[in-house]
Structures are given as C-alpha cells and as structure tokens.
Design a protein around this motif. Structure first.
Motif, mmCIF file in Angstrom:
data_model
loop_
_atom_site.group_PDB
_atom_site.id
_atom_site.type_symbol
_atom_site.label_atom_id
_atom_site.label_comp_id
_atom_site.label_asym_id
_atom_site.label_seq_id
_atom_site.Cartn_x
_atom_site.Cartn_y
_atom_site.Cartn_z
ATOM 1 N N ARG A 16 -41.286 -15.130 14.253
ATOM 2 C CA ARG A 16 -40.055 -14.549 13.729
ATOM 3 C C ARG A 16 -40.128 -13.038 13.733
ATOM 4 O O ARG A 16 -41.198 -12.470 13.623
ATOM 5 C CB ARG A 16 -39.893 -14.940 12.255
ATOM 6 C CG ARG A 16 -39.291 -16.256 12.023
ATOM 7 C CD ARG A 16 -39.118 -16.387 10.527
ATOM 8 N NE ARG A 16 -39.296 -17.762 10.094
ATOM 9 C CZ ARG A 16 -38.318 -18.667 10.066
ATOM 10 N NH1 ARG A 16 -37.110 -18.332 10.463
ATOM 11 N NH2 ARG A 16 -38.551 -19.880 9.656
ATOM 12 N N LYS A 17 -38.963 -12.443 13.777
ATOM 13 C CA LYS A 17 -38.908 -10.998 13.562
ATOM 14 C C LYS A 17 -38.897 -10.756 12.056
ATOM 15 O O LYS A 17 -38.089 -11.320 11.341
ATOM 16 C CB LYS A 17 -37.624 -10.427 14.160
ATOM 17 C CG LYS A 17 -37.679 -10.219 15.651
ATOM 18 C CD LYS A 17 -37.736 -8.714 15.954
ATOM 19 C CE LYS A 17 -37.794 -8.436 17.439
ATOM 20 N NZ LYS A 17 -39.080 -8.831 18.027
ATOM 21 N N LEU A 18 -39.814 -9.949 11.574
ATOM 22 C CA LEU A 18 -39.840 -9.660 10.144
ATOM 23 C C LEU A 18 -38.964 -8.450 9.847
ATOM 24 O O LEU A 18 -38.773 -7.590 10.703
ATOM 25 C CB LEU A 18 -41.274 -9.359 9.713
ATOM 26 C CG LEU A 18 -42.204 -10.569 9.591
ATOM 27 C CD1 LEU A 18 -43.618 -10.099 9.305
ATOM 28 C CD2 LEU A 18 -41.719 -11.517 8.504
ATOM 29 N N PRO A 19 -38.449 -8.353 8.616
ATOM 30 C CA PRO A 19 -37.604 -7.209 8.262
ATOM 31 C C PRO A 19 -38.398 -5.912 8.127
ATOM 32 O O PRO A 19 -37.855 -4.868 7.840
ATOM 33 C CB PRO A 19 -36.995 -7.624 6.922
ATOM 34 C CG PRO A 19 -37.945 -8.621 6.362
ATOM 35 C CD PRO A 19 -38.541 -9.333 7.543
ATOM 36 N N PHE A 20 -39.702 -5.971 8.313
ATOM 37 C CA PHE A 20 -40.491 -4.737 8.279
ATOM 38 C C PHE A 20 -41.413 -4.753 9.489
ATOM 39 O O PHE A 20 -41.662 -5.793 10.077
ATOM 40 C CB PHE A 20 -41.295 -4.649 6.980
ATOM 41 C CG PHE A 20 -42.162 -5.850 6.723
ATOM 42 C CD1 PHE A 20 -41.680 -6.918 5.968
ATOM 43 C CD2 PHE A 20 -43.445 -5.941 7.239
ATOM 44 C CE1 PHE A 20 -42.470 -8.040 5.740
ATOM 45 C CE2 PHE A 20 -44.239 -7.069 7.013
ATOM 46 C CZ PHE A 20 -43.740 -8.112 6.257
ATOM 47 N N ASN A 21 -41.899 -3.596 9.836
ATOM 48 C CA ASN A 21 -42.812 -3.476 10.951
ATOM 49 C C ASN A 21 -44.209 -3.914 10.495
ATOM 50 O O ASN A 21 -44.737 -3.363 9.536
ATOM 51 C CB ASN A 21 -42.820 -2.011 11.404
ATOM 52 C CG ASN A 21 -43.714 -1.796 12.600
ATOM 53 O OD1 ASN A 21 -44.449 -2.692 13.016
ATOM 54 N ND2 ASN A 21 -43.662 -0.613 13.149
ATOM 55 N N TYR A 35 -42.928 -16.032 8.603
ATOM 56 C CA TYR A 35 -43.143 -15.362 9.882
ATOM 57 C C TYR A 35 -43.296 -16.337 11.043
ATOM 58 O O TYR A 35 -42.759 -16.117 12.121
ATOM 59 C CB TYR A 35 -44.378 -14.452 9.803
ATOM 60 C CG TYR A 35 -44.603 -13.671 11.078
ATOM 61 C CD1 TYR A 35 -43.680 -12.697 11.485
ATOM 62 C CD2 TYR A 35 -45.706 -13.911 11.887
ATOM 63 C CE1 TYR A 35 -43.856 -12.005 12.665
ATOM 64 C CE2 TYR A 35 -45.894 -13.216 13.067
ATOM 65 C CZ TYR A 35 -44.970 -12.264 13.457
ATOM 66 O OH TYR A 35 -45.141 -11.577 14.624
ATOM 67 N N PHE A 36 -44.022 -17.428 10.823
ATOM 68 C CA PHE A 36 -44.251 -18.390 11.898
ATOM 69 C C PHE A 36 -43.241 -19.522 11.749
ATOM 70 O O PHE A 36 -43.280 -20.291 10.803
ATOM 71 C CB PHE A 36 -45.696 -18.883 11.872
ATOM 72 C CG PHE A 36 -46.684 -17.769 12.019
ATOM 73 C CD1 PHE A 36 -46.850 -17.125 13.234
ATOM 74 C CD2 PHE A 36 -47.415 -17.322 10.930
ATOM 75 C CE1 PHE A 36 -47.746 -16.072 13.375
ATOM 76 C CE2 PHE A 36 -48.317 -16.270 11.061
ATOM 77 C CZ PHE A 36 -48.475 -15.653 12.282
ATOM 78 N N LYS A 37 -42.357 -19.545 12.730
ATOM 79 C CA LYS A 37 -41.166 -20.380 12.647
ATOM 80 C C LYS A 37 -41.423 -21.799 13.152
ATOM 81 O O LYS A 37 -42.136 -21.986 14.140
ATOM 82 C CB LYS A 37 -40.158 -19.699 13.590
ATOM 83 C CG LYS A 37 -38.746 -20.085 13.443
ATOM 84 C CD LYS A 37 -37.958 -19.232 14.459
ATOM 85 C CE LYS A 37 -36.720 -19.937 14.905
ATOM 86 N NZ LYS A 37 -36.087 -19.201 16.020
ATOM 87 N N ASP A 38 -40.835 -22.781 12.482
ATOM 88 C CA ASP A 38 -40.841 -24.169 12.958
ATOM 89 C C ASP A 38 -42.230 -24.795 13.126
ATOM 90 O O ASP A 38 -42.369 -25.801 13.811
ATOM 91 C CB ASP A 38 -40.086 -24.298 14.289
ATOM 92 C CG ASP A 38 -38.593 -24.045 14.110
ATOM 93 O OD1 ASP A 38 -38.109 -24.160 12.966
ATOM 94 O OD2 ASP A 38 -37.919 -23.754 15.110
ATOM 95 N N GLU A 63 -52.309 -12.631 4.888
ATOM 96 C CA GLU A 63 -52.522 -11.202 4.683
ATOM 97 C C GLU A 63 -52.578 -10.526 6.045
ATOM 98 O O GLU A 63 -53.412 -10.870 6.877
ATOM 99 C CB GLU A 63 -53.847 -11.018 3.921
ATOM 100 C CG GLU A 63 -54.217 -9.595 3.652
ATOM 101 C CD GLU A 63 -55.584 -9.501 2.951
ATOM 102 O OE1 GLU A 63 -56.119 -10.539 2.504
ATOM 103 O OE2 GLU A 63 -56.112 -8.383 2.893
ATOM 104 N N LEU A 64 -51.647 -9.613 6.276
ATOM 105 C CA LEU A 64 -51.665 -8.857 7.528
ATOM 106 C C LEU A 64 -52.517 -7.625 7.276
ATOM 107 O O LEU A 64 -52.215 -6.832 6.397
ATOM 108 C CB LEU A 64 -50.240 -8.471 7.927
ATOM 109 C CG LEU A 64 -49.304 -9.666 8.148
ATOM 110 C CD1 LEU A 64 -47.875 -9.192 8.363
ATOM 111 C CD2 LEU A 64 -49.770 -10.498 9.335
ATOM 112 N N LYS A 84 -53.479 -7.131 12.261
ATOM 113 C CA LYS A 84 -52.164 -6.666 12.718
ATOM 114 C C LYS A 84 -52.185 -6.284 14.194
ATOM 115 O O LYS A 84 -51.224 -6.521 14.918
ATOM 116 C CB LYS A 84 -51.759 -5.411 11.940
ATOM 117 C CG LYS A 84 -51.434 -5.663 10.512
ATOM 118 C CD LYS A 84 -50.852 -4.376 9.943
ATOM 119 C CE LYS A 84 -50.806 -4.437 8.435
ATOM 120 N NZ LYS A 84 -50.078 -3.284 7.886
ATOM 121 N N GLY A 85 -53.300 -5.679 14.603
ATOM 122 C CA GLY A 85 -53.394 -5.264 16.000
ATOM 123 C C GLY A 85 -53.343 -6.481 16.924
ATOM 124 O O GLY A 85 -52.641 -6.489 17.935
#
Ligand code: ZN
Length: 175
Positions: A16-21, A35-38, A63-64, A84-85
């Motif tokens: 998913r696209k999150l509302p934050f970077n 974040y992880f869809k379906d 935890e990212l 995150k990377g």
C-alpha cells in the motif's frame, strides 16, 4: 505479460501507499495490515495462522527502522522489524518471500518457540529450516525456478558452505 511479470504485478499490488514517506526521519511503528494489503487472502499466510489470520495481521506491529539488512522478528515481543532501505529499494519478490518467512517466525514466537536458539548455527536452527521450507514452497507455487530461489537464499552474510547446507535442507537444487 510473462508469467514472472504477472507474479511481480500481483506482488506489487500487495504494497500500500502510506500517507507518510517511509524514509521519513526516525523509526516508526505501523500495523502490518495498514501497509501490506490483502495478505489475509493469501493461502500461504492463511496456512500459517489459520482462522486467526485477519486478527493477527490487524494487530501485528511493524517497526520501520534504519537497520542495515532486511527484516527480523524481535525476540522480546514478537513484532516485525523491517529495514526502510530494503523496503523502499529491495526486490519486491524477495521482500514478499521474506514477509512469508518472517510471518512463520511470528507464528513460532506465538507458539512459544525460541527463535534465536544459540545452540544452533543459523542454517541448522529448526525454526529457520521450518520458515525456509515454507517460503521455498511458496516460491515454487509462484513459479520461481530453483535458480531464482538460490538467488533468494544466497545472502552476502552467509558463507558458501552454509548456503549449500541450507539449500540442501530445503531441497533446492544448486547449479
Ligand atoms: Zn528466519
């Protein structure tokens, strides 16, 4: 579209696209299903958690983090830590397979198993072999070749002998 392109297309839709970077400053925790869809619809995931799949993915904390490397399950409370990377620039098929692998560890943790038993080398640890076997089975279902699965299994911190031992344990052919 080739078979592999189709697999990738389907996997990409799971992020998913999150509302934050996600690269934003600091470590932050999100909920897996945000974040992880379906993922609750994936047979391989249902195979791990059964009837509790939805409930677990809706509460599992992720935890990212700016850790180096890939991802792991925190042995203190069983939450998932993801680099995150890696999440932003890693190969999406590898990330998908890692998620399946780590979800196996989440289940093992919930069952009270010791995830980091120092009695064993990494590639011999029963919890690792179980998670790798399950992940390889899912990779095969996706249509990945043994050659591609070897690429997935071979990480820069694993020596050649350990890699070969692991591949043998999970019945993946090395060319
Ligand atoms: Zn593992």
């Amino acid at each position: 579209m080739t078979a592999i392109e189709y697999i990738l297309f389907r996997i990409l839709r799971l992020f998913r696209k999150l509302p934050f970077n996600i690269l934003g400053i600091g470590n932050r925790k999100i909920i897996f299903a945000e974040y992880f869809k379906d993922f609750e619809k994936i047979e391989a995931v249902k195979g791990i958690f059964g009837d509790k799949t939805q409930e677990i993915l809706n509460t599992l904390e992720v935890e990212l983090s700016w850790i180096m490397g890939y991802m792991y399950v925190d042995g203190s409370d069983g939450h998932l830590v993801i680099s995150k990377g890696y999440l932003s620039s890693g190969d999406k098929t590898d990330i998908y397979l890692d998620l399946i692998h780590e979800l196996c560890h989440v289940k093992q943790f919930m069952d009270g198993k010791e995830l980091f038993d120092p009695k064993y080398e990494y590639v011999d640890r029963p919890t690792e072999i179980e998670a790798y076997r399950y992940t390889v089975q899912e990779a095969r279902r996706l249509g990945l070749s043994d050659e591609r699965i070897c690429l997935y299994l071979r990480t820069e911190w694993m020596g050649e002998n350990d890699f070969r031992r692991l591949a043998r344990s999970v019945n993946v052919l090395i060319r």
